[in-house]
Design a protein around this motif. Structure first.
Motif, PDB file in Angstrom:
ATOM      1  N   PRO A 285       0.806  -1.058   0.238  1.00 43.07           N
ATOM      2  CA  PRO A 285      -0.208   0.043  -0.011  1.00 43.07           C
ATOM      3  C   PRO A 285       0.955   1.457   0.062  1.00 43.07           C
ATOM      4  O   PRO A 285       0.501   2.381  -0.723  1.00 43.07           O
ATOM      5  CB  PRO A 285      -0.657  -0.134   1.250  1.00 43.07           C
ATOM      6  CG  PRO A 285      -0.913  -1.572   1.738  1.00 43.07           C
ATOM      7  CD  PRO A 285       0.482  -2.325   0.964  1.00 43.07           C
ATOM      8  N   HIS A 286       2.042   1.373   0.613  1.00 43.06           N
ATOM      9  CA  HIS A 286       2.748   2.384   0.599  1.00 43.06           C
ATOM     10  C   HIS A 286       4.155   1.986   0.005  1.00 43.06           C
ATOM     11  O   HIS A 286       5.434   2.499   0.475  1.00 43.06           O
ATOM     12  CB  HIS A 286       3.050   3.142   2.097  1.00 43.06           C
ATOM     13  CG  HIS A 286       1.878   3.848   2.475  1.00 43.06           C
ATOM     14  ND1 HIS A 286       1.470   3.956   3.978  1.00 43.06           N
ATOM     15  CD2 HIS A 286       0.576   4.275   1.861  1.00 43.06           C
ATOM     16  CE1 HIS A 286       0.374   4.697   3.775  1.00 43.06           C
ATOM     17  NE2 HIS A 286       0.123   5.008   2.898  1.00 43.06           N
ATOM     18  N   GLY A 287       4.445   1.406  -0.943  1.00 46.38           N
ATOM     19  CA  GLY A 287       5.489   0.820  -1.804  1.00 46.38           C
ATOM     20  C   GLY A 287       6.083   2.110  -2.322  1.00 46.38           C
ATOM     21  O   GLY A 287       5.432   3.136  -2.534  1.00 46.38           O
ATOM     22  N   GLU A 288       7.303   1.908  -2.508  1.00 47.58           N
ATOM     23  CA  GLU A 288       8.246   3.112  -3.108  1.00 47.58           C
ATOM     24  C   GLU A 288       8.756   2.846  -4.424  1.00 47.58           C
ATOM     25  O   GLU A 288       8.797   1.740  -4.732  1.00 47.58           O
ATOM     26  CB  GLU A 288       9.401   3.320  -2.355  1.00 47.58           C
ATOM     27  CG  GLU A 288       9.292   4.301  -0.990  1.00 47.58           C
ATOM     28  CD  GLU A 288      10.525   4.277  -0.217  1.00 47.58           C
ATOM     29  OE1 GLU A 288      11.601   4.480  -0.885  1.00 47.58           O
ATOM     30  OE2 GLU A 288      10.600   4.453   0.727  1.00 47.58           O
ATOM     31  N   ALA A 289       8.609   3.862  -5.345  1.00 45.82           N
ATOM     32  CA  ALA A 289       8.910   3.521  -6.789  1.00 45.82           C
ATOM     33  C   ALA A 289      10.449   3.133  -6.930  1.00 45.82           C
ATOM     34  O   ALA A 289      11.343   3.507  -6.221  1.00 45.82           O
ATOM     35  CB  ALA A 289       8.699   4.842  -7.579  1.00 45.82           C
ATOM     36  N   GLY A 290      10.472   2.217  -7.823  1.00 42.95           N
ATOM     37  CA  GLY A 290      11.932   1.756  -8.081  1.00 42.95           C
ATOM     38  C   GLY A 290      12.368   1.664  -9.599  1.00 42.95           C
ATOM     39  O   GLY A 290      11.473   2.485 -10.389  1.00 42.95           O
ATOM     40  N   ASP A 291      12.987   0.713 -10.069  1.00 38.34           N
ATOM     41  CA  ASP A 291      13.571   0.580 -11.538  1.00 38.34           C
ATOM     42  C   ASP A 291      12.529  -0.330 -12.189  1.00 38.34           C
ATOM     43  O   ASP A 291      12.593  -0.821 -13.449  1.00 38.34           O
ATOM     44  CB  ASP A 291      14.653   0.089 -11.488  1.00 38.34           C
ATOM     45  CG  ASP A 291      15.881   1.260 -11.160  1.00 38.34           C
ATOM     46  OD1 ASP A 291      15.497   2.300 -11.249  1.00 38.34           O
ATOM     47  OD2 ASP A 291      16.848   0.979 -10.599  1.00 38.34           O
ATOM     48  N   HIS A 292      11.484  -1.022 -11.477  1.00 41.69           N
ATOM     49  CA  HIS A 292      10.558  -1.858 -12.115  1.00 41.69           C
ATOM     50  C   HIS A 292       9.964  -1.166 -13.317  1.00 41.69           C
ATOM     51  O   HIS A 292       9.500   0.064 -13.449  1.00 41.69           O
ATOM     52  CB  HIS A 292       9.424  -2.509 -11.171  1.00 41.69           C
ATOM     53  CG  HIS A 292      10.033  -2.853  -9.983  1.00 41.69           C
ATOM     54  ND1 HIS A 292      10.488  -4.058  -9.613  1.00 41.69           N
ATOM     55  CD2 HIS A 292      10.509  -2.027  -8.655  1.00 41.69           C
ATOM     56  CE1 HIS A 292      11.049  -4.254  -8.304  1.00 41.69           C
ATOM     57  NE2 HIS A 292      11.019  -2.764  -7.966  1.00 41.69           N
ATOM     58  N   LYS A 293       9.968  -2.130 -14.279  1.00 42.82           N
ATOM     59  CA  LYS A 293       9.253  -1.690 -15.688  1.00 42.82           C
ATOM     60  C   LYS A 293       8.276  -2.240 -16.064  1.00 42.82           C
ATOM     61  O   LYS A 293       7.965  -3.434 -15.687  1.00 42.82           O
ATOM     62  CB  LYS A 293      10.493  -1.904 -16.819  1.00 42.82           C
ATOM     63  CG  LYS A 293      11.535  -0.908 -16.780  1.00 42.82           C
ATOM     64  CD  LYS A 293      12.539  -1.382 -17.793  1.00 42.82           C
ATOM     65  CE  LYS A 293      13.530   0.051 -18.050  1.00 42.82           C
ATOM     66  NZ  LYS A 293      14.460  -0.087 -16.947  1.00 42.82           N
ATOM     67  N   LEU A 294       7.277  -1.485 -16.842  1.00 44.83           N
ATOM     68  CA  LEU A 294       6.161  -2.276 -17.387  1.00 44.83           C
ATOM     69  C   LEU A 294       6.497  -2.945 -18.632  1.00 44.83           C
ATOM     70  O   LEU A 294       7.348  -2.738 -19.396  1.00 44.83           O
ATOM     71  CB  LEU A 294       5.108  -1.166 -17.656  1.00 44.83           C
ATOM     72  CG  LEU A 294       3.871  -1.332 -18.113  1.00 44.83           C
ATOM     73  CD1 LEU A 294       2.814  -1.932 -16.734  1.00 44.83           C
ATOM     74  CD2 LEU A 294       3.032  -0.108 -18.608  1.00 44.83           C
TER      75      LEU A 294
END
Ligand code: NAG
Ligand code: NAG
Ligand code: NAG
Length: 450
Positions: A285-294
């Motif tokens: 719910p409060h995850g932090e943005a990272g390098d994960h790509k769509l």
């Protein structure tokens, strides 16, 4: 000067040399022009691509320019309402530190530090306005304190007093010197322990936490406050919609987040914040943005907000990116619609005087019925205003507070299945005499259309 440095060179070789230098110089200039031209060419050829990574969002410019500030007279009215409430409580003062409560009553900004800067507001029948307002400020900062109080531009009818405390002396004694000998002293709920203790030692048995009647005053927003929040939230929805146009295969969470910051700021919001999560990462719910790509398709959650004229916005949209909507994962699709149904039910059914706990129940029942009850672990919502999260809280434990006209809060049910997917939809609403009104323009239409 060069000739003098090389006296052995004959005049002929000197001329040849000069000619050679001129030719070399011309070649260099031409080469430079070529490089610049090539760079400009590349820029223009690549321009559309650059825009995808760093769009400008011209449609958001000036989004809230027409929104008015809270008028100065309203600060006096708030103080008068507080004074009446304190008197009805048999209390003789409210003490608040710099922060949202001080801002609410006085429009004074002062960054919180270890040195107390407090407001003492008392009901006072001997004054024309019915209130007595004193700031107790660090003596060495007195000049700046006066400046900030001046900047707050409060109505002239308010006779504001400033009491200075010297660094080497007790701030509590100065606060004590402002207090009446009788009546309870209410302390703002955000006051820090060292101040609460220092004040209560001076006034034994007389200090209490701000009463529920005092606490509720800030929860009820005026027309002007609601209009500021309406624009801030409309702008946040518009920013997310603009960003969505640039979300496609290969984009990362960080890229989505930085585009969203830019869109919000273009719309005029400050102190912007963004959560951007892709696929199973949205189950935090409060995850932090990272390098994960769509990838080719997926689920994107953007939770974002910022500040407009002191007031916060807070919107979440979860949307699907896919070639063929009909083939989208049915489990996730149904979960999205369950969350939307929970939001819609709250907006249709919440009525004046309904306890906040029961507002949460309306949404929870729908999510429970869809068998996702165990995956909706947070409260339905929080109050919002000068603070991003403030009272009233829409949570099972909040049975004491009920919905009053003018309360603004988030409606944000969610379903979070760890390691699989996460869906949250969040809109800001205001309670009115005629039911709930959205301050975001409208709920998301579908997982593809926000
Ligand atoms: C305030 O004091 C008056 C007189 O002592 C009393 O009648 C009243 O109940 C008190 N009100 C509260 C809220 O304590
Ligand atoms: C101020 O005046 C009002 C009405 O005249 C009265 O009800 C109230 O008790 C007074 N408050 C104080 C603090 O004297
Ligand atoms: C749909 O998504 C869920 C959750 O990630 C997954 O368990 C399931 O296998 C998916 N279904 C299909 C048909 O891909």
């Amino acid at each position: 000067m060069a000739g003098e440095d090389s006296p052995l060179l004959g005049s002929e070789s000197s001329i040849r040399d000069n000619n050679r230098r001129r030719v070399e110089y011309a070649v260099k200039i031409l080469a430079l022009i070529g490089v610049v031209a090539a760079a400009i060419g590349v820029f223009f050829i690549r321009a559309p691509k650059i825009q995808v990574g760093s769009p400008e969002f011209p449609s958001l410019l000036g989004f809230c320019d027409q929104v008015a500030e809270v008028p100065a007279i309203q600060y006096l009215e708030r103080q008068q309402e507080l004074a009446r409430t304190l008197a009805a409580n048999n209390a003789s003062a409210l003490i608040a530190e710099s922060g949202a409560t001080m801002k609410y009553y006085t429009n004074v900004d002062w960054a919180l530090s270890e040195r107390p800067f407090v407001m003492v507001l008392k009901p006072d029948n001997s004054s024309k306005t019915g209130v007595s307002l004193t700031f107790v400020v660090p003596a060495f900062e007195a000049l700046r304190a006066h400046e900030n109080i001046e900047k707050a531009a409060l109505p002239r009818s308010l006779n504001i007093k400033v009491v200075e405390w010297e660094e080497s002396a007790s701030p509590y004694e100065k606060i004590g010197s402002v207090l009446s000998p009788e009546g309870e002293i209410q302390l703002d709920i955000a006051i820090r322990l060292f101040l609460a203790e220092g004040i209560s030692k001076l006034t034994p048995g007389r200090t209490i936490m701000a009463s529920p009647e005092v606490q509720v005053l800030r929860m009820i927003k005026s027309h002007e406050e609601v209009e500021i929040m309406r624009c801030a939230n409309h702008a946040t929805v518009a920013a997310i919609k603009e960003v969505k146009k640039h979300v496609g295969k290969g984009i990362s969470e960080n890229e989505i987040a930085s585009m969203t910051h830019k869109a919000l700021q273009t719309a005029g919001l400050t102190e912007t914040w963004v959560l951007a999560l892709i696929n199973e990462r949205a189950a935090l719910p409060h995850g932090e943005a990272g390098d994960h790509k769509l990838g080719d398709e997926g689920v994107v959650l953007i939770d974002a907000g910022g500040r407009l004229k002191g007031y916060e916005s807070d919107i979440t949209r979860t949307f699907f990116v896919s070639e063929n909507p009909k083939e989208f994962n049915a489990t996730i699709y149904e979960a999205w619609h369950t969350v939307k149904a929970a939001q819609s039910a709250v907006i249709e059914k919440a009525t004046l005087n309904l306890p906040c706990a029961e507002v949460d129940t309306i949404a929870r029942q729908i999510i429970d019925k869809a068998s996702y009850g165990d995956y909706f672990k947070h409260r339905l919502g929080h109050g919002i205003g000068l603070e991003g999260h403030e009272q009233p809280y829409m949570v099972q434990s909040n049975t004491q507070q009920s919905l009053k006209s003018g309360m603004t809060f988030s409606v944000e049910p969610g379903i979070y299945v760890p390691h699989q997917f996460g869906i949250r939809l969040e809109d800001i609403v205001v309670m009115t005499k005629n039911g709930i009104e959205l301050l975001s323009g409208g709920l998301a239409n579908s997982p593809w259309e926000l």
